[in-house]
Scaffold this motif. Structure first.
Motif, mmCIF file in Angstrom:
data_model
loop_
_atom_site.group_PDB
_atom_site.id
_atom_site.type_symbol
_atom_site.label_atom_id
_atom_site.label_comp_id
_atom_site.label_asym_id
_atom_site.label_seq_id
_atom_site.Cartn_x
_atom_site.Cartn_y
_atom_site.Cartn_z
ATOM 1 N N TYR A 22 0.827 -1.208 0.000
ATOM 2 C CA TYR A 22 0.000 0.000 0.000
ATOM 3 C C TYR A 22 0.865 1.265 0.000
ATOM 4 O O TYR A 22 1.931 1.306 0.631
ATOM 5 N N VAL A 24 0.698 4.828 1.624
ATOM 6 C CA VAL A 24 0.005 5.210 2.851
ATOM 7 C C VAL A 24 0.209 6.697 3.149
ATOM 8 O O VAL A 24 1.314 7.223 3.004
ATOM 9 N N GLY A 35 -4.764 4.193 2.849
ATOM 10 C CA GLY A 35 -3.846 3.592 1.890
ATOM 11 C C GLY A 35 -4.555 3.068 0.658
ATOM 12 O O GLY A 35 -5.753 2.757 0.687
#
Length: 239
Positions: A22, A24, A35
Motif C-alpha cells: 500500500y 500510505v 492507503g
C-alpha cells in the motif's frame, strides 16, 4: 512498554501496510491512516487508539460506509494483564462479526515494534463506494506526500488545500507582487484566484486591483512548512 501518545502507533502501522503493497498517508479527511494499492480503487482505512474503546469501534463502523477495508489498531501492552482492553480474543471475535479488522502493536525497549493481525477486515456490508470514497481518493492523490502523523490532534494538518496555498505563497514570494492569473500559471494551482480571495490563513494581501503580495504570516508559513516545500520541484532563486 506503554506508549505515551497515540501517534506512536502510526510509524509501525505505516511500515506494516507498506510491506503489504500500500501507499500510505495519514490524517486524510479524519482517517488516521489511509492507503491504496496500485490498480485498486477500494481504500484501506485504519483508526488508532491506545486502548480499545466503544468510540473506536463506532469510528470503524462509520468508515465502512466508504466501502473500504477497515481496521482498528491498539497497543498490546504486556504489563496490563487482566485489563478490560486486553481481552483481545473477545474483541477480535466481535470485530470479525462486523467485518472490521483488528490489529495490535507491541512495543519493546530493545527491538522494533511488532504488528499482529488478530482478524482481517472483511468486505463492507454497506456496498457503497460513492461520494465519501471519491473524496478520500481525491484528497489522497492531491497531497504531495505523507506530511502528517496518524493520530495527531490539535496540530495543523497539511491538507491538499494547505499545500495549494503554500504553492501560491511560494510563487508570490518569488514575484513580490503578482496577479491571480500569473500565480495560477506559475504555481499550477487552478484555483489560485479563489485561494487569494478567501485568504483563509491570512497569507495574502490585496495591494491594488488584481495585484497581491505576501503578508508576514505568509512568509512565516513558508519557513514553518519548509519540510513540505522541500519535496516539491525547486524554483529558480529569487532575483
Amino acid at each position: 512498554m506503554a506508549v505515551k501518545y497515540e501517534t506512536e502507533l502510526y510509524p509501525p502501522l505505516k511500515a506494516f501496510f507498506e510491506q503489504r503493497g500500500y501507499a500510505v498517508k495519514s490524517e486524510v479527511r479524519h482517517c488516521d491512516l489511509l492507503g491504496y494499492r496500485d490498480g485498486e480503487a477500494r481504500p484501506l482505512i485504519v483508526e488508532m487508539k491506545k486502548t480499545f474503546t466503544l468510540e473506536l469501534l463506532l469510528q470503524g463502523a462509520d468508515r465502512q460506509r466508504t466501502g473500504g477495508l477497515v481496521y482498528l489498531a491498539v497497543e498490546r501492552n504486556r504489563t496490563k494483564k487482566g485489563a478490560h482492553n486486553q481481552r483481545f480474543g473477545d474483541l477480535a471475535l466481535l470485530c470479525s462479526r462486523l467485518g472490521i479488522g483488528l490489529l495490535t502493536v507491541t512495543f519493546y525497549k530493545t527491538k522494533a515494534p511488532f504488528v499482529e493481525v488478530l482478524c482481517e477486515a472483511g468486505e463492507s456490508k454497506s456496498g457503497k463506494t460513492g461520494t465519501r470514497a471519491k473524496r478520500l481518493k481525491a484528497e489522497f492523490d492531491a497531497r504531495s506526500g505523507d506530511h502528517n502523523i496518524g493520530g495527531s490532534s490539535k496540530r495543523k494538518l497539511v491538507t491538499a488545500y494547505r499545500e495549494n496555498a503554500l504553492k501560491v505563497a511560494r510563487q508570490l514570494w518569488m514575484f513580490g507582487e503578482a496577479s491571480p492569473l500569473m500565480l495560477k500559471e506559475a504555481s499550477g494551482v487552478g484555483k489560485a484566484a479563489l485561494l487569494l480571495r478567501d485568504n483563509h490563513y491570512g497569507w495574502f494581501e490585496r495591494v491594488s486591483r488584481g495585484r497581491y503580495k505576501l503578508t508576514e504570516a505568509g512568509s512565516a508559513a513558508l519557513n514553518e512548512y519548509a519540510s513540505v516545500i522541500s519535496a516539491w520541484p525547486e524554483l529558480p532563486e529569487k532575483a
